[in-house]
Motif scaffolding. Structure first.
Motif, short mmCIF file in Angstrom:
data_model
loop_
_atom_site.label_atom_id
_atom_site.label_comp_id
_atom_site.label_asym_id
_atom_site.label_seq_id
_atom_site.Cartn_x
_atom_site.Cartn_y
_atom_site.Cartn_z
N HIS A 77 6.50 5.13 7.05
CA HIS A 77 7.47 5.53 6.04
C HIS A 77 7.33 4.60 4.83
O HIS A 77 7.47 3.39 4.97
N VAL A 78 7.07 5.16 3.68
CA VAL A 78 6.97 4.35 2.45
C VAL A 78 7.67 5.09 1.32
O VAL A 78 7.81 6.31 1.34
N MET A 129 -10.44 1.66 1.85
CA MET A 129 -9.87 2.98 1.57
C MET A 129 -10.96 4.03 1.44
O MET A 129 -10.81 5.17 1.89
N GLN A 130 -12.09 3.67 0.82
CA GLN A 130 -13.19 4.61 0.68
C GLN A 130 -13.74 5.01 2.04
O GLN A 130 -14.04 6.19 2.28
N ILE A 131 -13.85 4.05 2.94
CA ILE A 131 -14.35 4.35 4.28
C ILE A 131 -13.38 5.27 5.01
O ILE A 131 -13.78 6.22 5.70
N THR A 174 6.50 10.19 4.72
CA THR A 174 5.89 9.86 6.01
C THR A 174 4.41 10.23 5.93
O THR A 174 4.05 11.41 6.02
N ILE A 175 3.57 9.22 5.74
CA ILE A 175 2.16 9.47 5.43
C ILE A 175 1.27 8.40 6.05
O ILE A 175 1.75 7.40 6.57
N GLN A 176 -0.03 8.63 5.96
CA GLN A 176 -1.01 7.60 6.26
C GLN A 176 -1.25 6.84 4.96
O GLN A 176 -1.97 7.30 4.07
N LYS A 177 -0.65 5.70 4.85
CA LYS A 177 -0.55 5.01 3.56
C LYS A 177 -1.91 4.71 2.93
O LYS A 177 -2.14 5.03 1.76
N VAL A 178 -2.81 4.11 3.69
CA VAL A 178 -4.10 3.71 3.12
C VAL A 178 -4.90 4.93 2.68
O VAL A 178 -5.51 4.94 1.60
N ALA A 179 -4.87 5.99 3.49
CA ALA A 179 -5.63 7.19 3.15
C ALA A 179 -5.08 7.83 1.88
O ALA A 179 -5.84 8.21 0.98
N VAL A 180 -3.76 7.95 1.78
CA VAL A 180 -3.16 8.57 0.60
C VAL A 180 -3.37 7.69 -0.64
O VAL A 180 -3.54 8.21 -1.75
N GLN A 181 -3.36 6.38 -0.45
CA GLN A 181 -3.65 5.49 -1.58
C GLN A 181 -5.06 5.72 -2.10
O GLN A 181 -5.32 5.59 -3.30
N GLN A 182 -5.98 6.08 -1.21
CA GLN A 182 -7.33 6.38 -1.68
C GLN A 182 -7.33 7.64 -2.53
O GLN A 182 -8.04 7.73 -3.54
N VAL A 183 -6.52 8.64 -2.14
CA VAL A 183 -6.40 9.85 -2.95
C VAL A 183 -5.90 9.50 -4.34
O VAL A 183 -6.45 9.94 -5.36
N LEU A 196 2.49 3.62 -4.85
CA LEU A 196 1.77 3.57 -6.12
C LEU A 196 1.49 2.17 -6.62
O LEU A 196 0.42 1.91 -7.21
N ASP A 197 2.43 1.25 -6.42
CA ASP A 197 2.32 -0.06 -7.09
C ASP A 197 1.03 -0.79 -6.76
O ASP A 197 0.37 -1.34 -7.64
#
Length: 380
Positions: A231-232, A211-213, A267-276, A238-239
């Motif tokens: 779609h998530v 995620m950092q990369i 509707t997002i880029q899941k890994v990128a938003v999880q890094q946020v 969050l979990d």
């Protein structure tokens, strides 16, 4: 001009030195260092002559051609606009004071003369103010272009660094991921269950590095990795992040509460938003480490108009006021060992995901807000 003011006008001309001296004393006190030298004195005398030359229509006087030169000098010396208004006021006061010394002058004629002089001052003032504002606007536009170019150059440099770092880190990570898979496949059910738990921890940390990369690559114009949009639900988003950070919540005695409105799809880029999300939560935990007891963090998700909002709040100390306005810019941080890139990356990721990030910080609570547009989400 009416002959009834000739006497007053002659008296004013006779006492030119006293008028200029009074004006000069007032303006020099207000703007020290600016009104010095022979050239300034010459210009002052020219202006005085313009005022009392009532036989020349004010619109036709040659001094109006000097207005651009004076306005330019004011801008170059960073003299504010109210200087012009104050100078006007000082001229009127100086002339009024000199005329008041002669009790033989007719008060009505004196007032008529002052009104005519006021009209001439006003024309020149309006001319200079107009040019001053044009020059100031042009100068600000030039400064803004320079600042924007500097900002773009800095982001471009960060992007190149990010892409280079990503390449260097991804290669060994790919090997590590492969060996982790081989280790798991070679294990049997009889092997120690602790090893499975250790492998889970290593794989979770691997995903965190990944995620950092991804975040660093957000600064690169040459996108090495283009994560697809999926779609998530907010809960799915969050979990996994919260579970990764759960040991830190427990070790640092932070009480976490989560309230999410269910039923929405992002509707997002899941890994990128999880890094946020990971970055925002970790920053909150860092802030809570500065207090000893009753540490609290709350996560709340809800709909606001056509957007899904996730708030992350904590009762740690406020963000330093001197960095609040620039917190999302690169290299801005109040952490001793911080790079100042985390929130700048978060902002870039949220913008790419048709969202936004903002915050409110006070002494008793700081809240970061992520906003996801529901009806305008892009999949490109």
């Amino acid at each position: 001009m009416m002959t009834r003011v000739d006497k007053e006008l002659a008296y004013l001309r006779e006492h030119k030195g006293a008028v200029i001296e009074r004006w000069h004393a007032k303006i020099r006190k207000a703007y020290p260092g600016y009104y010095e030298g022979a050239s300034v004195l010459l210009e002052t005398e020219r202006y005085f002559e313009y005022l009392i030359s009532l036989h020349i229509p004010k619109e036709q006087h040659e001094i109006l051609s000097k207005a651009p030169e004076w306005a330019k000098r004011l801008v170059e010396h960073n003299i504010p606009l109210h200087h012009i208004l104050r100078s006007h006021h000082y001229w009127r006061n100086a002339m009024n004071e000199v005329l008041a010394q002669n009790r033989e002058l007719d008060p009505v004629s004196t007032l008529l003369l002052l009104n005519e002089l006021e009209s001439r001052m006003q024309l020149y003032e309006e001319t200079v103010c107009h040019i001053f504002l044009e020059l100031t606007n042009a100068r600000m536009t030039e400064q803004e272009r320079a600042i924007t170019q500097l900002h773009d150059d800095r982001l471009n440099l960060i992007g190149k660094m990010a892409a280079s770092m990503a390449h260097e880190i991804r290669n060994p990570l790919t090997s590590i991921k492969g060996f982790l898979k081989l280790i798991r496949e070679s294990m049997t059910h009889e092997d120690d269950s602790k090893i499975y738990r250790y492998l889970n921890v290593v794989e979770n940390e691997f995903e965190n590095i990944h995620m950092q990369i991804t975040g660093l690559l957000s600064f690169s114009k040459k996108r090495v990795i283009e994560e697809p949009f999926v779609h998530v639900t907010p809960r799915q988003l969050l979990d996994s992040v919260v579970s990764l950070l759960n040991p830190r919540f427990l070790n640092e005695n932070v009480n976490l509460t989560v309230e999410l409105l269910e039923g929405e799809l992002l509707t997002i880029q899941k890994v990128a938003v999880q890094q946020v999300i990971s970055n925002v939560i970790n920053n909150g935990l860092d802030a809570l480490s500065r207090i000893k007891h009753d540490k609290e963090m709350g996560i709340r998700g809800y709909m606001r108009n056509d957007a899904y909002v996730i708030e992350f709040s904590n009762n740690g100390p406020a963000i330093a006021p001197e960095i609040q306005l620039t917190l999302f810019e690169p290299f801005v941080t109040d952490k001793v060992e911080g790079t100042g890139l985390g929130l700048a990356i978060c902002k870039t990721i949220m913008q790419k995901n048709n969202g936004g990030i903002s915050f409110i910080s006070a002494d008793d609570r700081t809240t970061f807000t992520l906003t996801f547009q529901i009806n305008e989400q892009s999949e490109a």
